[in-house]
Design a protein around this motif. Structure first.
Motif, PDB file in Angstrom:
ATOM      1  N   SER A 181       1.579  -1.593   0.293  1.00  0.00           N
ATOM      2  CA  SER A 181      -0.442   0.080  -0.169  1.00  0.00           C
ATOM      3  C   SER A 181       1.076   0.958  -0.327  1.00  0.00           C
ATOM      4  CB  SER A 181      -0.943   0.184   1.528  1.00  0.00           C
ATOM      5  OG  SER A 181      -1.070  -1.486   2.188  1.00  0.00           O
ATOM      6  N   VAL A 182       0.033   2.100  -0.964  1.00  0.00           N
ATOM      7  CA  VAL A 182       1.155   3.399  -0.787  1.00  0.00           C
ATOM      8  C   VAL A 182       0.549   4.498  -0.929  1.00  0.00           C
ATOM      9  CG1 VAL A 182       2.840   4.778  -2.239  1.00  0.00           C
ATOM     10  CG2 VAL A 182       3.326   2.290  -1.982  1.00  0.00           C
ATOM     11  N   MET A 183       0.552   5.651  -0.180  1.00  0.00           N
ATOM     12  CA  MET A 183      -0.388   7.257   0.441  1.00  0.00           C
ATOM     13  C   MET A 183       0.491   8.122  -0.282  1.00  0.00           C
ATOM     14  SD  MET A 183      -2.569   5.478   3.338  1.00  0.00           S
ATOM     15  CE  MET A 183      -0.866   5.074   4.450  1.00  0.00           C
ATOM     16  N   HIS A 184      -0.014   8.936  -0.843  1.00  0.00           N
ATOM     17  CA  HIS A 184       1.039  10.307  -0.991  1.00  0.00           C
ATOM     18  C   HIS A 184      -0.211  11.339  -0.742  1.00  0.00           C
ATOM     19  CE1 HIS A 184       4.803   8.856  -2.455  1.00  0.00           C
ATOM     20  NE2 HIS A 184       4.447   7.648  -3.349  1.00  0.00           N
ATOM     21  N   THR A 185       0.259  12.552  -0.351  1.00  0.00           N
ATOM     22  CA  THR A 185       0.081  13.865  -0.197  1.00  0.00           C
ATOM     23  C   THR A 185       0.337  15.437  -0.810  1.00  0.00           C
ATOM     24  OG1 THR A 185      -1.319  13.058   1.740  1.00  0.00           O
ATOM     25  CG2 THR A 185      -1.570  15.617   1.333  1.00  0.00           C
ATOM     26  N   ASP A 186      -0.092  16.221  -1.531  1.00  0.00           N
ATOM     27  CA  ASP A 186       0.398  17.338  -1.107  1.00  0.00           C
ATOM     28  C   ASP A 186      -0.747  18.585  -1.153  1.00  0.00           C
ATOM     29  OD1 ASP A 186       1.610  20.018  -2.315  1.00  0.00           O
ATOM     30  OD2 ASP A 186       2.946  18.805  -4.209  1.00  0.00           O
ATOM     31  N   GLY A 187      -0.633  19.237  -0.571  1.00  0.00           N
ATOM     32  CA  GLY A 187      -1.090  20.002   0.540  1.00  0.00           C
ATOM     33  C   GLY A 187      -1.155  21.357  -0.617  1.00  0.00           C
ATOM     34  N   ASN A 188      -0.156  21.842  -1.851  1.00  0.00           N
ATOM     35  CA  ASN A 188       0.099  22.690  -2.378  1.00  0.00           C
ATOM     36  C   ASN A 188      -0.589  22.855  -2.922  1.00  0.00           C
ATOM     37  OD1 ASN A 188       2.904  23.797  -1.386  1.00  0.00           O
ATOM     38  ND2 ASN A 188       3.057  21.974  -1.882  1.00  0.00           N
ATOM     39  N   MET A 189      -1.696  21.209  -3.894  1.00  0.00           N
ATOM     40  CA  MET A 189      -2.588  21.239  -4.684  1.00  0.00           C
ATOM     41  C   MET A 189      -4.196  21.670  -4.015  1.00  0.00           C
ATOM     42  SD  MET A 189      -0.854  19.656  -7.389  1.00  0.00           S
ATOM     43  CE  MET A 189      -0.125  18.311  -6.633  1.00  0.00           C
ATOM     44  N   GLY A 190      -4.257  22.402  -2.569  1.00  0.00           N
ATOM     45  CA  GLY A 190      -5.158  21.876  -1.779  1.00  0.00           C
ATOM     46  C   GLY A 190      -6.581  22.556  -2.112  1.00  0.00           C
ATOM     47  N   ASP A 191      -6.526  23.533  -3.529  1.00  0.00           N
ATOM     48  CA  ASP A 191      -7.319  24.306  -4.081  1.00  0.00           C
ATOM     49  C   ASP A 191      -7.292  24.340  -5.356  1.00  0.00           C
ATOM     50  OD1 ASP A 191      -5.289  25.117  -5.509  1.00  0.00           O
ATOM     51  OD2 ASP A 191      -5.436  27.238  -5.090  1.00  0.00           O
ATOM     52  N   PHE A 192      -7.444  22.766  -5.408  1.00  0.00           N
ATOM     53  CA  PHE A 192      -8.114  22.080  -7.218  1.00  0.00           C
ATOM     54  C   PHE A 192     -10.299  21.297  -6.629  1.00  0.00           C
ATOM     55  CE2 PHE A 192      -3.965  21.375  -9.621  1.00  0.00           C
ATOM     56  CZ  PHE A 192      -3.669  22.433  -9.430  1.00  0.00           C
ATOM     57  N   ILE A 193      -9.455  21.266  -5.358  1.00  0.00           N
ATOM     58  CA  ILE A 193     -11.255  20.190  -5.516  1.00  0.00           C
ATOM     59  C   ILE A 193     -11.595  20.642  -4.206  1.00  0.00           C
ATOM     60  CG2 ILE A 193     -12.383  18.335  -5.448  1.00  0.00           C
ATOM     61  CD1 ILE A 193     -10.256  16.694  -6.614  1.00  0.00           C
ATOM     62  N   THR A 194     -12.083  21.471  -3.615  1.00  0.00           N
ATOM     63  CA  THR A 194     -12.998  21.886  -2.127  1.00  0.00           C
ATOM     64  C   THR A 194     -14.088  21.902  -2.293  1.00  0.00           C
ATOM     65  OG1 THR A 194     -13.519  23.920  -3.754  1.00  0.00           O
ATOM     66  CG2 THR A 194     -11.166  23.129  -1.967  1.00  0.00           C
ATOM     67  N   LEU A 195     -14.871  22.179  -0.522  1.00  0.00           N
ATOM     68  CA  LEU A 195     -15.974  23.101  -0.563  1.00  0.00           C
ATOM     69  C   LEU A 195     -15.666  23.901   1.034  1.00  0.00           C
ATOM     70  CD1 LEU A 195     -18.968  20.597  -0.047  1.00  0.00           C
ATOM     71  CD2 LEU A 195     -18.521  22.116   1.496  1.00  0.00           C
ATOM     72  N   GLU A 196     -15.708  24.793   0.884  1.00  0.00           N
ATOM     73  CA  GLU A 196     -15.237  25.873   1.467  1.00  0.00           C
ATOM     74  C   GLU A 196     -15.984  25.637   2.928  1.00  0.00           C
ATOM     75  OE1 GLU A 196     -12.996  29.432  -1.031  1.00  0.00           O
ATOM     76  OE2 GLU A 196     -14.996  28.878  -1.230  1.00  0.00           O
ATOM     77  N   ALA A 197     -17.127  25.786   2.850  1.00  0.00           N
ATOM     78  CA  ALA A 197     -17.891  25.866   3.752  1.00  0.00           C
ATOM     79  C   ALA A 197     -17.696  25.179   4.534  1.00  0.00           C
ATOM     80  CB  ALA A 197     -18.882  27.007   4.123  1.00  0.00           C
ATOM     81  N   GLY A 198     -18.585  25.826   5.722  1.00  0.00           N
ATOM     82  CA  GLY A 198     -19.045  24.381   6.732  1.00  0.00           C
ATOM     83  C   GLY A 198     -18.048  23.586   7.822  1.00  0.00           C
ATOM     84  N   GLY A 199     -16.833  24.562   7.585  1.00  0.00           N
ATOM     85  CA  GLY A 199     -15.796  24.048   8.482  1.00  0.00           C
ATOM     86  C   GLY A 199     -15.419  25.276   9.153  1.00  0.00           C
TER      87      GLY A 199
END
Ligand code: ACO
Length: 328
Positions: A181-199
């Motif tokens: 199993s391999v997992m990766h993350t890059d928060g620099n591209m966090g704004d590519f897919i969003t649902l901004e409100a509710g948090g």
């Protein structure tokens, strides 16, 4: 003595009854069946009713996975539900799933990793099965994305859909089980897919509602451009870790976001079309649910057999990307 491994002992899925076709969407936004089919591969998708919530489908999919494994709900040690669309923010929907299934002794938590959520959850379950006393873990991917779709935004409303897939993972013996199993993350591209409100950044308010901040927004074209390379790289990394060459893959089960992405990745990995599990045409993009739904269809149709090597790979909001290799 054979070494302990984390095997998939049962699969299940559940989708809403209502089917929405591309022709139906032509009546809502300026789009066409031709555009949707050629750009995404989607023909139709399942959409939940107003009175249906995510746990309904997660529970149905889980019951089927338990039945397939012939394991009693009372014997489940942990319930992990990957989702970006919980029933409500508090409590975790996995707690409701645990209660509805009657998994009385199981701990339960939700996990959020966008469309990669199912593989992230599978990886967590594998660790618990290998390093703790857990014997059976329900790993669920379930979403009702259409509850957060802006039906006037043609760039997203034609893509996202609803459904749930579940696997029961159990302690077993090698050579079966999750090989890598391999997992990766890059928060620099966090704004590519969003649902901004509710948090906590943008709590629900009249202002957030007025500005449509409770809808999913996606920079689709930018996501598309990097998705192919990410999926290829992460699939190769997982195969390397498992010590299995791409030509030995019996079934490739990619995240079902776009047929063009799936075709391009399969081509780069030299996996022939007939070994690639595709159902995006019938279900659209169901985020964390897409891989377990495709897996359940592949298992129940008799395609995946004992000993087969199954490669799963996903990418999504975060950005996150992940892959796993399982010997069935
Ligand atoms: N019908 C008709 N025209 C449309 C539609 C539509 N439904 N949607 C967009 N268009 C138009 C655009 O406005 C644009 O018009 P313009 O050239 O006049 O500006 C044109 O079509 C091309 O738009 P692109 O966005 O460049 O189209 P693209 O070929 O990139 O396809 C798509 C869009 C399908 C969204 C693709 O980019 C994609 O699949 N991206 C990846 C999505 C994804 O996989 N996301 C990750 C998982 S999602 C998650 O984590 C929840």
């Amino acid at each position: 003595m054979a070494s302990r491994s984390a095997v998939i002992s049962g699969t299940g899925m559940s989708v809403p009854e209502r089917v929405v076709t591309n022709a139906d969407l032509e009546k809502l936004v300026d789009t066409s069946d031709e555009w949707i089919r050629t750009r995404t591969g989607i023909r139709e998708r399942h959409v939940a009713r107003e009175d249906e919530c995510m746990s309904k489908f997660a529970v149905e999919a889980s019951r089927r996975a338990l039945e397939a494994a012939a394991v009693d709900a009372k014997d489940v040690d942990l319930v992990v539900c990957a989702t970006v669309t919980p029933d409500m923010p508090i409590p975790a929907t996995s707690c409701s799933i645990q209660q509805q299934l009657g998994c009385g002794k199981a701990a339960a938590f939700d996990m959020q990793a966008g469309c990669s959520g199912f593989i992230y959850a599978q990886s967590v379950a594998k660790q618990f099965l290998l390093t703790s006393r857990c014997s059976h873990i329900l790993v669920i991917g379930a979403e009702l994305l259409t509850k957060f779709v802006d039906w006037s935004d043609r760039t997203t409303c034609v893509l996202f859909a609803d459904g749930a897939g579940a696997t029961l993972m159990s302690a077993g013996e090698a050579p079966r089980g999750v090989l890598a199993s391999v997992m990766h993350t890059d928060g620099n591209m966090g704004d590519f897919i969003t649902l901004e409100a509710g948090g906590t950044l943008h709590p629900p308010s009249e202002e957030t509602l007025r500005r449509g901040m409770h809808f999913i927004r996606m920079r689709g074209n930018e996501t598309f451009k990097i998705a192919v390379r990410m999926l290829e790289d992460v699939a190769r990394e997982a195969l390397d870790q498992a010590g299995i060459p791409a030509e030995r893959v019996d079934w490739f089960i990619p995240h079902q976001a776009n047929l063009r992405i799936i075709d391009a990745v399969a081509k780069r990995l030299a996996i022939p079309e007939e070994r690639c599990c595709v159902n995006v045409d019938r279900y659209g993009n169901t985020s964390a649910a897409s891989i377990p739904i495709a897996l359940d269809e592949a298992v129940r149709s008799g395609r995946v057999r004992a000993g087969d090597v199954v490669l799963m790979a996903a990418f999504g909001a975060g950005l996150t990307w992940a892959a796993s290799v399982v010997r069935w």
